[in-house]
Design an enzyme around this catalytic site. Structure first.
Site, PDB file in Angstrom:
ATOM      1  N   GLU A 256      28.277  49.421  91.240  1.00  0.00           N
ATOM      2  CA  GLU A 256      27.775  50.542  90.454  1.00  0.00           C
ATOM      3  C   GLU A 256      27.804  51.822  91.277  1.00  0.00           C
ATOM      4  O   GLU A 256      27.579  51.788  92.501  1.00  0.00           O
ATOM      5  CB  GLU A 256      26.346  50.260  89.974  1.00  0.00           C
ATOM      6  CG  GLU A 256      26.266  49.045  89.052  1.00  0.00           C
ATOM      7  CD  GLU A 256      24.862  48.798  88.510  1.00  0.00           C
ATOM      8  OE1 GLU A 256      23.930  49.551  88.886  1.00  0.00           O
ATOM      9  OE2 GLU A 256      24.694  47.858  87.711  1.00  0.00           O
ATOM     10  N   HIS A 279      23.253  50.978  83.469  1.00  0.00           N
ATOM     11  CA  HIS A 279      22.053  50.347  84.030  1.00  0.00           C
ATOM     12  C   HIS A 279      20.780  51.056  83.548  1.00  0.00           C
ATOM     13  O   HIS A 279      19.927  51.454  84.345  1.00  0.00           O
ATOM     14  CB  HIS A 279      22.106  50.341  85.556  1.00  0.00           C
ATOM     15  CG  HIS A 279      21.317  49.218  86.166  1.00  0.00           C
ATOM     16  ND1 HIS A 279      21.673  48.593  87.327  1.00  0.00           N
ATOM     17  CD2 HIS A 279      20.171  48.611  85.757  1.00  0.00           C
ATOM     18  CE1 HIS A 279      20.792  47.652  87.630  1.00  0.00           C
ATOM     19  NE2 HIS A 279      19.861  47.647  86.686  1.00  0.00           N
TER      20      HIS A 279
END
Length: 399
Positions: A256, A279
């Site tokens: 990420e 997220h």
């Protein structure tokens, strides 16, 4: 106090009200950057994208505690932190509802192909068709991981008229009419929608790959709002492109971006009926405020009063708030006879004990002793010099 990754401002308010100087950074930090920033820092607050390794802990002698302003703690080397007496706290329940509502929304959106319809409308295409669009009522939801989030999802899904089945390696009590499956394979073969809610322990890495996707029912839906490293995204792409999986929603990814606005890469980009979110499962204002308040309070309670209740790596002592007198916190190796020797030393020093609280966890024990008078420097030196001592700290009411 150093707070990273856009932690809610309420955490700053809580900590500043308790006398801490707070530095706030929007993004996460790599290992070398974190080491550089931790000089002189007593408390560190992170979310899921900053890793606190043994090397980081070794380079941060002033660090007392780490607060994970999220559910998971796999981004922290808990064993290394415990060995150094650094307490770790998290918020295991505060964003449960937010994650569940996201998953419910994704189940409906995928079943109705709303993402696809919206994109066409934005492109100026009027596609009024029921093709591929289904109700969720009567469909079977398979929940993998039946903890706090999984059970609440189970309850809401049943309220929508879904049938719920679940699989968990732990012995979990079924909610409502939910049915336990004996194996993950059994769940995959029966579920119209599979939603993952497992934790980040190393054994779960790569849990879902080509074999598991192949086991799923043709034209079923897949959701991952748990941990990115659990899913093989290349295998998922292949099964979506082939048409075996009708749609997917992912909120977490193996890799990420570190900061807001950074580039995001994934083999799932550009696929039809695939929802990708950055997220944000727990990223509602309500959840982030609750998490900020909760974890900041635990950090302050530990630093200022030695309280370790709900610590995930040190013995959890639920000592009351220090209203008067003095407190001694003694973290030690968990061997027989330590408490007796501590009390013998306190008695020899003339300590008038008003309360004592003890807990052990694995290789460590932690005893908190309240007394009317402060312990002498000589007595404290004797405690600190014991071969089983990891650290000894003192606090005074009102200090």
């Amino acid at each position: 106090m150093l707070l990273l990754e856009n932690i809610h401002p309420v955490a700053v308010e809580v900590l500043e009200a308790r006398g801490f100087e707070v530095e706030l950074l929007a993004g996460s930090l790599g290992e070398d950057e974190l080491i550089e920033r931790l000089a002189g820092v007593s408390l560190l607050g992170i979310r899921s994208n900053t890793n606190v390794t043994a090397r980081v802990l070794d380079a941060a002698p002033d660090l007392l505690a780490v607060g994970c302003f999220c559910i998971g703690t796999n981004q922290v080397d808990l064993k290394a932190a415990a060995a150094r007496g650094v307490a770790v706290f998290n918020a295991p329940y505060s964003n449960t509802r937010s994650v569940v509502e996201l998953v419910i929304g994704e189940i409906i959106a995928l079943a109705r192909r709303l993402h696809e319809k919206s994109e066409k409308m934005h492109a100026g295409v009027w596609d009024k068709s029921a093709k591929g669009s289904h109700e969720v009522r009567g469909r079977t939801l398979g929940i993998v991981g039946y903890g706090n989030i999984g059970t609440q999802l189970s309850n809401l899904a049943e309220a929508l008229g879904m049938r719920v089945i679940f699989f968990d390696t732990a012995d979990r009590l079924a909610h409502g009419n939910a049915q336990r499956m004996k194996t993950l394979e059994e769940l995959l073969e029966k579920a119209d929608v599979v939603s993952l809610h497992v934790d980040g322990r190393p054994g779960n890495a790569g849990l879902f790959g080509a074999e598991q996707f192949a086991r799923m029912k043709p034209r079923s839906l897949f959701i991952n709002a748990a941990r990115g490293m659990v899913v093989d995204t290349e295998a998922l792409r292949e099964h979506i492109v082939s048409g075996h999986i009708a749609g997917a929603a992912l909120d977490v990814f193996p890799i990420e971006p570190k900061a807001q606005g950074d580039a995001f890469e994934s083999p799932l980009r550009g696929l039809e009926n695939v929802i990708l979110t950055p997220h944000v499962g727990g990223s509602t204002q309500e959840a982030q405020e609750e998490i900020g308040f909760f974890v900041a309070g635990k950090l302050a309670g530990f630093a200022l009063e030695g309280r370790t209740e709900l610590s995930v790596n040190l013995p959890a002592v639920n000592a009351p708030a220090l209203q008067e007198g003095h407190r001694i916190g003694y973290l030690h190796v968990n061997v027989p006879g330590v408490l007796a020797s501590v009390n013998q030393l306190l008695a020899g020093a003339g300590a008038n004990i008003t309360g004592q609280y003890l807990a052990t966890a694995g290789e460590q024990g932690y005893v908190v002793t309240d007394a009317t008078e402060a312990l002498s420097d000589d007595a404290l030196a004797k405690l600190a010099g014991d071969e089983h001592c990891l650290w000894v700290r003192t606090w005074s009411a009102g200090a």
